[in-house]
Scaffold this motif. Structure first.
Motif, PDB file in Angstrom:
ATOM      1  N   HIS A  96     -22.987  -6.034  -1.609  1.00  0.00           N
ATOM      2  CA  HIS A  96     -22.700  -5.036  -0.728  1.00  0.00           C
ATOM      3  C   HIS A  96     -23.412  -5.406   0.375  1.00  0.00           C
ATOM      4  CE1 HIS A  96     -25.904  -2.721  -2.933  1.00  0.00           C
ATOM      5  NE2 HIS A  96     -26.391  -2.790  -1.665  1.00  0.00           N
ATOM      6  N   THR A  97     -22.940  -4.713   1.574  1.00  0.00           N
ATOM      7  CA  THR A  97     -23.420  -4.790   2.896  1.00  0.00           C
ATOM      8  C   THR A  97     -23.204  -3.765   3.956  1.00  0.00           C
ATOM      9  OG1 THR A  97     -23.843  -6.137   4.776  1.00  0.00           O
ATOM     10  CG2 THR A  97     -21.831  -6.765   3.782  1.00  0.00           C
ATOM     11  N   PRO A  98     -23.956  -2.851   4.314  1.00  0.00           N
ATOM     12  CA  PRO A  98     -23.504  -2.044   5.508  1.00  0.00           C
ATOM     13  C   PRO A  98     -23.051  -2.521   6.695  1.00  0.00           C
ATOM     14  CG  PRO A  98     -25.862  -2.057   5.384  1.00  0.00           C
ATOM     15  CD  PRO A  98     -25.417  -3.150   4.392  1.00  0.00           C
ATOM     16  N   LEU A  99     -23.173  -4.074   6.759  1.00  0.00           N
ATOM     17  CA  LEU A  99     -22.664  -4.380   8.109  1.00  0.00           C
ATOM     18  C   LEU A  99     -21.513  -4.948   8.163  1.00  0.00           C
ATOM     19  CD1 LEU A  99     -26.214  -6.306   8.216  1.00  0.00           C
ATOM     20  CD2 LEU A  99     -25.415  -4.244   9.729  1.00  0.00           C
ATOM     21  N   MET A 100     -20.510  -4.855   7.152  1.00  0.00           N
ATOM     22  CA  MET A 100     -19.223  -5.526   6.897  1.00  0.00           C
ATOM     23  C   MET A 100     -18.467  -5.180   8.205  1.00  0.00           C
ATOM     24  SD  MET A 100     -16.866  -5.558   3.641  1.00  0.00           S
ATOM     25  CE  MET A 100     -18.128  -6.568   2.667  1.00  0.00           C
ATOM     26  N   GLN A 101     -18.371  -3.982   8.440  1.00  0.00           N
ATOM     27  CA  GLN A 101     -17.364  -3.469   9.454  1.00  0.00           C
ATOM     28  C   GLN A 101     -17.970  -3.418  10.866  1.00  0.00           C
ATOM     29  OE1 GLN A 101     -14.516  -2.732   8.286  1.00  0.00           O
ATOM     30  NE2 GLN A 101     -15.398  -3.193   6.120  1.00  0.00           N
ATOM     31  N   VAL A 111     -15.702 -17.395   7.530  1.00  0.00           N
ATOM     32  CA  VAL A 111     -16.419 -16.707   6.555  1.00  0.00           C
ATOM     33  C   VAL A 111     -15.483 -15.580   5.900  1.00  0.00           C
ATOM     34  CG1 VAL A 111     -18.578 -15.637   6.218  1.00  0.00           C
ATOM     35  CG2 VAL A 111     -18.538 -17.803   7.332  1.00  0.00           C
ATOM     36  N   ARG A 112     -15.204 -14.645   6.880  1.00  0.00           N
ATOM     37  CA  ARG A 112     -14.528 -13.387   6.696  1.00  0.00           C
ATOM     38  C   ARG A 112     -13.364 -13.678   5.696  1.00  0.00           C
ATOM     39  NH1 ARG A 112     -15.405  -8.091   7.265  1.00  0.00           N
ATOM     40  NH2 ARG A 112     -16.006  -8.178   9.513  1.00  0.00           N
ATOM     41  N   ASP A 113     -12.565 -14.583   6.006  1.00  0.00           N
ATOM     42  CA  ASP A 113     -11.347 -14.989   5.067  1.00  0.00           C
ATOM     43  C   ASP A 113     -11.707 -15.139   3.851  1.00  0.00           C
ATOM     44  OD1 ASP A 113      -9.626 -14.574   7.268  1.00  0.00           O
ATOM     45  OD2 ASP A 113      -9.309 -16.396   7.496  1.00  0.00           O
ATOM     46  N   ARG A 114     -12.973 -16.128   3.453  1.00  0.00           N
ATOM     47  CA  ARG A 114     -13.267 -16.283   2.274  1.00  0.00           C
ATOM     48  C   ARG A 114     -13.806 -15.154   1.725  1.00  0.00           C
ATOM     49  NH1 ARG A 114     -15.168 -21.052   4.856  1.00  0.00           N
ATOM     50  NH2 ARG A 114     -17.023 -20.174   5.070  1.00  0.00           N
ATOM     51  N   ASN A 115     -14.565 -14.408   2.030  1.00  0.00           N
ATOM     52  CA  ASN A 115     -15.236 -13.143   1.856  1.00  0.00           C
ATOM     53  C   ASN A 115     -14.112 -12.131   1.250  1.00  0.00           C
ATOM     54  OD1 ASN A 115     -16.413 -10.162   2.216  1.00  0.00           O
ATOM     55  ND2 ASN A 115     -17.916 -11.408   1.377  1.00  0.00           N
ATOM     56  N   THR A 116     -13.140 -12.044   1.888  1.00  0.00           N
ATOM     57  CA  THR A 116     -11.878 -11.052   1.755  1.00  0.00           C
ATOM     58  C   THR A 116     -11.155 -11.589   0.631  1.00  0.00           C
ATOM     59  OG1 THR A 116     -11.873 -10.579   4.102  1.00  0.00           O
ATOM     60  CG2 THR A 116     -10.077 -10.222   2.854  1.00  0.00           C
ATOM     61  N   LEU A 142     -13.187 -10.780  -2.553  1.00  0.00           N
ATOM     62  CA  LEU A 142     -13.006  -9.315  -3.055  1.00  0.00           C
ATOM     63  C   LEU A 142     -11.521  -8.869  -3.451  1.00  0.00           C
ATOM     64  CD1 LEU A 142     -15.431  -7.821   0.013  1.00  0.00           C
ATOM     65  CD2 LEU A 142     -15.808  -8.147  -2.361  1.00  0.00           C
ATOM     66  N   ALA A 143     -10.493  -9.736  -2.714  1.00  0.00           N
ATOM     67  CA  ALA A 143      -9.015  -9.018  -3.350  1.00  0.00           C
ATOM     68  C   ALA A 143      -8.870  -9.759  -4.573  1.00  0.00           C
ATOM     69  CB  ALA A 143      -8.143  -9.820  -2.357  1.00  0.00           C
ATOM     70  N   GLN A 144      -9.533 -10.694  -5.011  1.00  0.00           N
ATOM     71  CA  GLN A 144      -9.456 -11.179  -6.405  1.00  0.00           C
ATOM     72  C   GLN A 144      -9.804 -10.134  -7.335  1.00  0.00           C
ATOM     73  OE1 GLN A 144     -11.551 -14.580  -7.398  1.00  0.00           O
ATOM     74  NE2 GLN A 144     -10.677 -14.883  -9.187  1.00  0.00           N
ATOM     75  N   LEU A 145     -11.270  -9.559  -7.024  1.00  0.00           N
ATOM     76  CA  LEU A 145     -11.994  -8.333  -8.069  1.00  0.00           C
ATOM     77  C   LEU A 145     -10.881  -7.203  -7.785  1.00  0.00           C
ATOM     78  CD1 LEU A 145     -15.568  -8.522  -7.333  1.00  0.00           C
ATOM     79  CD2 LEU A 145     -14.240  -9.847  -8.911  1.00  0.00           C
ATOM     80  N   LYS A 146     -10.252  -6.869  -6.756  1.00  0.00           N
ATOM     81  CA  LYS A 146      -9.610  -5.896  -6.629  1.00  0.00           C
ATOM     82  C   LYS A 146      -8.372  -5.757  -7.254  1.00  0.00           C
ATOM     83  CE  LYS A 146      -7.429  -2.835  -3.070  1.00  0.00           C
ATOM     84  NZ  LYS A 146      -7.064  -2.518  -1.787  1.00  0.00           N
ATOM     85  N   LEU A 198     -16.729   0.940  -4.841  1.00  0.00           N
ATOM     86  CA  LEU A 198     -15.632   1.772  -5.023  1.00  0.00           C
ATOM     87  C   LEU A 198     -14.496   1.825  -4.033  1.00  0.00           C
ATOM     88  CD1 LEU A 198     -17.267   4.911  -6.328  1.00  0.00           C
ATOM     89  CD2 LEU A 198     -16.176   2.922  -7.740  1.00  0.00           C
ATOM     90  N   GLN A 199     -14.836   1.701  -2.791  1.00  0.00           N
ATOM     91  CA  GLN A 199     -13.727   1.669  -1.808  1.00  0.00           C
ATOM     92  C   GLN A 199     -13.386   0.235  -1.702  1.00  0.00           C
ATOM     93  OE1 GLN A 199     -16.120   3.699   1.463  1.00  0.00           O
ATOM     94  NE2 GLN A 199     -14.090   3.346   2.270  1.00  0.00           N
ATOM     95  N   LEU A 200     -14.024  -0.592  -1.737  1.00  0.00           N
ATOM     96  CA  LEU A 200     -13.456  -2.279  -1.855  1.00  0.00           C
ATOM     97  C   LEU A 200     -12.542  -2.544  -2.805  1.00  0.00           C
ATOM     98  CD1 LEU A 200     -16.443  -4.085  -0.576  1.00  0.00           C
ATOM     99  CD2 LEU A 200     -14.309  -3.710   0.824  1.00  0.00           C
ATOM    100  N   LEU A 201     -12.690  -2.206  -3.972  1.00  0.00           N
ATOM    101  CA  LEU A 201     -12.298  -2.413  -5.504  1.00  0.00           C
ATOM    102  C   LEU A 201     -11.136  -1.480  -5.925  1.00  0.00           C
ATOM    103  CD1 LEU A 201     -15.101  -3.977  -7.280  1.00  0.00           C
ATOM    104  CD2 LEU A 201     -13.684  -4.941  -5.710  1.00  0.00           C
TER     105      LEU A 201
END
Length: 316
Positions: free
Chosen positions: A10-15, A23-28, A31-35, A121-124
């Motif tokens: 997690h990171t508070p800096l994401m937004q 990098v953003r696309d790979r990370n997104t 996280l979408a896979q986990l969601k 909880l928000q992301l997933l």
């Protein structure tokens, strides 16, 4: 009955700070896979292992482990502020089971948690209150801290308790890999900062905003290489992820706190949330389920090695 494991940084800096489109696309995507996994699994109960960053737990009384019987998110860094959907009877029973198994946990009827719990909880799940959750805090920043082997024993005890429930249970570990953000240390903190570390609950909006702005500024300097913060350590991160995926308990138990700080940074102790979640999952499945690392990337703009991991199996 199925059980699910998910671990993520997690990171508070994401937004607040962009690491670049690629990098953003790979990370997104990771996280979408986990969601999607969590949505398909549709958990009836989540055991969420997470840390705190001097937003809900302080040195006036700092437990090694704490189970939330009732609680809320503080809404730091624009994460959702609201009540957690905690089934109090299950949370109390979980704490009681852990104590009976020799794990000394505290309980809280007014647990306050920050982005370390709210963000996953928000992301997933889409919202902090969407699913029933038992929040389990691990002190990963305030010395003296527990060890990796005690975090494993905590997770195993949670897994034993979860195996008695006739519910689809998910175990989620939320924590950074290598990272050393500008979190003050009590021993050398100025008097006003030390007081915040000891009893800093419910700061004013202005005080919280000022603290967040300092973190954002430090992240921008870190990404430019103009700060004295410890660099990320991708080699150490990958070795930990490989060890965890292989469930090499001997090597995990042997990880010493001083070495974690030296190689991963002051906040790398959040890996203990991953160890606890894995231990719970593997105990609940009888060790017969496969676990996979899906994504890893060092992201200086977020002062974090960022990774994801998951597994699914039948209750053992």
């Amino acid at each position: 009955m199925d059980v699910l494991l998910q671990c993520l940084s997690h990171t508070p800096l994401m937004q607040y700070i962009s690491p670049g489109d690629a990098v953003r696309d790979r990370n997104t995507q990771a996280l979408a896979q986990l969601k999607t996994q969590l949505q398909d699994f549709d958990p009836e109960l989540i055991f969420l292992f997470g840390p705190d960053h001097y937003n809900g737990f302080f040195y006036d009384l700092m437990p090694a482990f704490c189970v939330g019987v009732a609680g809320e998110t503080v809404g730091d860094f624009d994460t959702e502020k609201g009540r957690l959907n905690i089934p109090a009877d299950i949370a109390r029973a979980c704490a009681g089971s852990l104590l009976e198994q020799g794990i000394d946990v505290a309980i809280s009827h007014r647990m306050q948690v920050d982005h370390g719990f709210a963000q996953p909880l928000q992301l997933l799940a889409g919202a902090v209150g969407r699913h029933a959750v038992v929040p389990i805090f691990l002190n990963c920043v305030a010395e003296p801290m527990t060890t990796c082997w005690r975090a494993r024993l905590l997770g195993e005890a949670v897994g034993r308790y979860a195996a008695t429930l006739q519910r689809r249970c998910a175990f989620i570990g939320s924590g950074g890999l290598s990272h050393n953000p500008p979190v003050p240390q009590l021993d050398d903190a100025p008097a006003d900062v030390a007081e915040r570390l000891i009893a800093g609950r419910n700061p004013s909006a202005e005080a919280r905003q000022a603290r967040q702005q300092r973190t954002i500024a430090a992240a921008r300097e870190f990404a430019r290489g103009t700060t004295g913060l410890r660099p990320l350590n991708p080699a150490w991160d990958r070795q930990f992820l490989d060890t965890l995926a292989a469930w090499n308990v001997e090597r995990l138990d042997a990880m010493q706190n001083a070495a974690i700080t030296e190689h991963g940074g002051n906040s790398a102790h959040e890996i203990k949330t991953w160890i606890a979640a894995n231990a719970a999952f593997r105990r609940a499945t009888g060790g017969r389920a496969q676990v996979s690392v899906h994504y890893y990337e060092p992201i200086p703009e977020w002062i974090s090695g960022f990774g994801t991991m998951s597994g699914r199996g039948l209750r053992g």
